[in-house]
Design an enzyme around this catalytic site. Structure first.
Site, PDB file in Angstrom:
ATOM      1  N   CYS A  49       0.803  -1.214   0.000  1.00 33.99           N
ATOM      2  CA  CYS A  49       0.000   0.000   0.000  1.00 33.99           C
ATOM      3  C   CYS A  49       0.842   1.274   0.000  1.00 33.99           C
ATOM      4  O   CYS A  49       0.406   2.311  -0.500  1.00 33.99           O
ATOM      5  CB  CYS A  49      -0.937   0.000   1.200  1.00 33.99           C
ATOM      6  SG  CYS A  49      -1.873  -1.534   1.385  1.00 33.99           S
TER       7      CYS A  49
ATOM      8  N   HIS B  94      -3.669   6.791  -0.429  1.00 40.88           N
ATOM      9  CA  HIS B  94      -3.917   5.399  -0.800  1.00 40.88           C
ATOM     10  C   HIS B  94      -5.405   5.114  -0.661  1.00 40.88           C
ATOM     11  O   HIS B  94      -6.015   5.410   0.376  1.00 40.88           O
ATOM     12  CB  HIS B  94      -3.107   4.467   0.105  1.00 40.88           C
ATOM     13  CG  HIS B  94      -3.548   3.037   0.070  1.00 40.88           C
ATOM     14  ND1 HIS B  94      -3.628   2.314  -1.103  1.00 40.88           N
ATOM     15  CD2 HIS B  94      -3.960   2.203   1.068  1.00 40.88           C
ATOM     16  CE1 HIS B  94      -4.054   1.089  -0.829  1.00 40.88           C
ATOM     17  NE2 HIS B  94      -4.258   0.996   0.474  1.00 40.88           N
TER      18      HIS B  94
ATOM     19  N   ASN C  20      -9.633  -1.385  -4.154  1.00 45.51           N
ATOM     20  CA  ASN C  20      -8.305  -1.149  -3.594  1.00 45.51           C
ATOM     21  C   ASN C  20      -7.289  -1.960  -4.397  1.00 45.51           C
ATOM     22  O   ASN C  20      -7.229  -3.183  -4.274  1.00 45.51           O
ATOM     23  CB  ASN C  20      -8.303  -1.564  -2.118  1.00 45.51           C
ATOM     24  CG  ASN C  20      -6.954  -1.357  -1.439  1.00 45.51           C
ATOM     25  OD1 ASN C  20      -5.921  -1.239  -2.083  1.00 45.51           O
ATOM     26  ND2 ASN C  20      -6.962  -1.341  -0.117  1.00 45.51           N
TER      27      ASN C  20
END
Length: 337
Positions: A115, A264, A294
């Protein structure tokens, strides 16, 4: 003074779409509206069984090279950031160099980061450019986390999608570009977002493939992705604001001087809580996860590309990029357009 800037970005996604309506067939207690409200995601892209992160990354880079063919002779380094590489070895970046037909005199290596991976990779790229090691770096981020997810695990299946981005980081002499960085690591939280088996610490076996149903009704094996959502939420809300404060102090900037916060894209719930805690204008924190999910290392460049396409940035704008998650790891930087 030599600096580094992000020159180009292209993205690529698999063809197959998994919608909220599709998920509700497996999870009848959920509705498409409930999933959207909690995650901010309407649909996510899923890689085909024989489609890997290298395949996605190559296609993103090919789009970029078709648009800017002169890059074939200008790129002198290749960085591939992913946690779902094709092989333990060889290095995926070497395979990508060959598939793209890039010159053999370039350097190439992988970064195993999730991430926070894009910001980490920007730091490495900038360091190489400022240090005179390279002048134009092709940075590819790609992940296929959906291959690690049990189809009966609501805790992660609603969140993650597959995708890739290809960025060109180039040397520049102007004041704009990639500026200050801050980083953070807490390996004590590594088991909060993990695939327990599959590496050399715990080899895959019949036992590791055994599926277990947890107290929340989610099913998974040790070969598959596990995330403790509440702890990851606490981690993000605890560490990211502190990192942003440290970055602004380092850059000698105030929060109000940041034009855009490029976070993010973990989930809508996480981002809403983060924006509220930071007390920033939501209009300064764009979102891009509704139709992608995501995508781990690629969420930040995907969001950057979306903002560029929408003509959201102006010359002189200051962007704050922040990635956070698996590791536990976090990183943030300032980019001036």
């Amino acid at each position: 003074m030599i600096n580094a800037r992000i020159e180009h970005i292209e993205t690529h996604f698999p063809d197959h779409v998994l919608s909220n309506a599709d998920l509700c067939v497996t999870f009848p207690s959920w509705t498409p509206e409930k999933i959207l409200a909690k995650t901010g995601i309407s649909e996510r892209r899923i890689s085909a069984p024989n489609e890997t992160s290298v395949d996605l990354g190559v296609k993103a880079a090919q789009k970029l090279l078709m648009k800017y063919p002169e890059l074939m002779d200008e790129i002198d380094y290749l960085i591939f950031c992913s946690q779902t590489a094709d092989h333990f070895l060889p290095t995926s970046a070497c395979i990508i160099q060959d598939r793209l037909g890039l010159p053999k005199h370039i350097g190439a290596f992988d970064i195993n980061q999730g991430c926070s991976g894009y910001v980490y990779s920007l730091a490495v790229a900038k360091g190489m450019i400022v240090g005179g090691i390279a002048r134009k770096i092709l940075l590819i981020t790609a992940d296929t986390y959906t291959k690690l997810i049990n189809e009966n695990d609501t805790s992660v299946r609603t969140l993650f999608g597959d995708g890739a981005a290809a960025s060109v980081i180039t040397a520049s002499e102007g004041p704009q570009g990639i500026k200050d960085f801050v980083f953070g690591t807490n390996g004590a939280g590594a088991n909060q977002l993990i695939v327990p088996a599959g590496g050399f610490r715990q080899r895959p076996t019949k036992d590791s493939a055994h599926e277990v149903r947890d107290e929340f009704g989610n099913t998974r094996s040790a070969d598959q992705l596990f995330m403790d959502g509440s702890k990851i939420m606490m981690f993000g809300l605890g560490e990211v604001p502190k990192a942003i404060k440290a970055l602004l102090t380092k850059a000698e900037l105030d929060l109000e001087q940041i034009d855009h916060f490029i976070f993010h894209q973990a989930s809508l719930l996480m981002l809403e809580k983060l924006i509220k805690k930071l007390k920033i204008d939501p209009n300064k924190a764009p979102l891009s996860l509704e139709y992608t999910g995501n995508t781990v290392s690629s969420t930040i460049p995907i969001l950057l590309k979306s903002c560029i396409d929408d003509h959201r940035f102006e010359t002189g704008d200051k962007l704050l990029l922040a990635g956070f998650g698996v590791g536990l790891s976090w990183a943030a930087c300032i980019v001036e357009i």
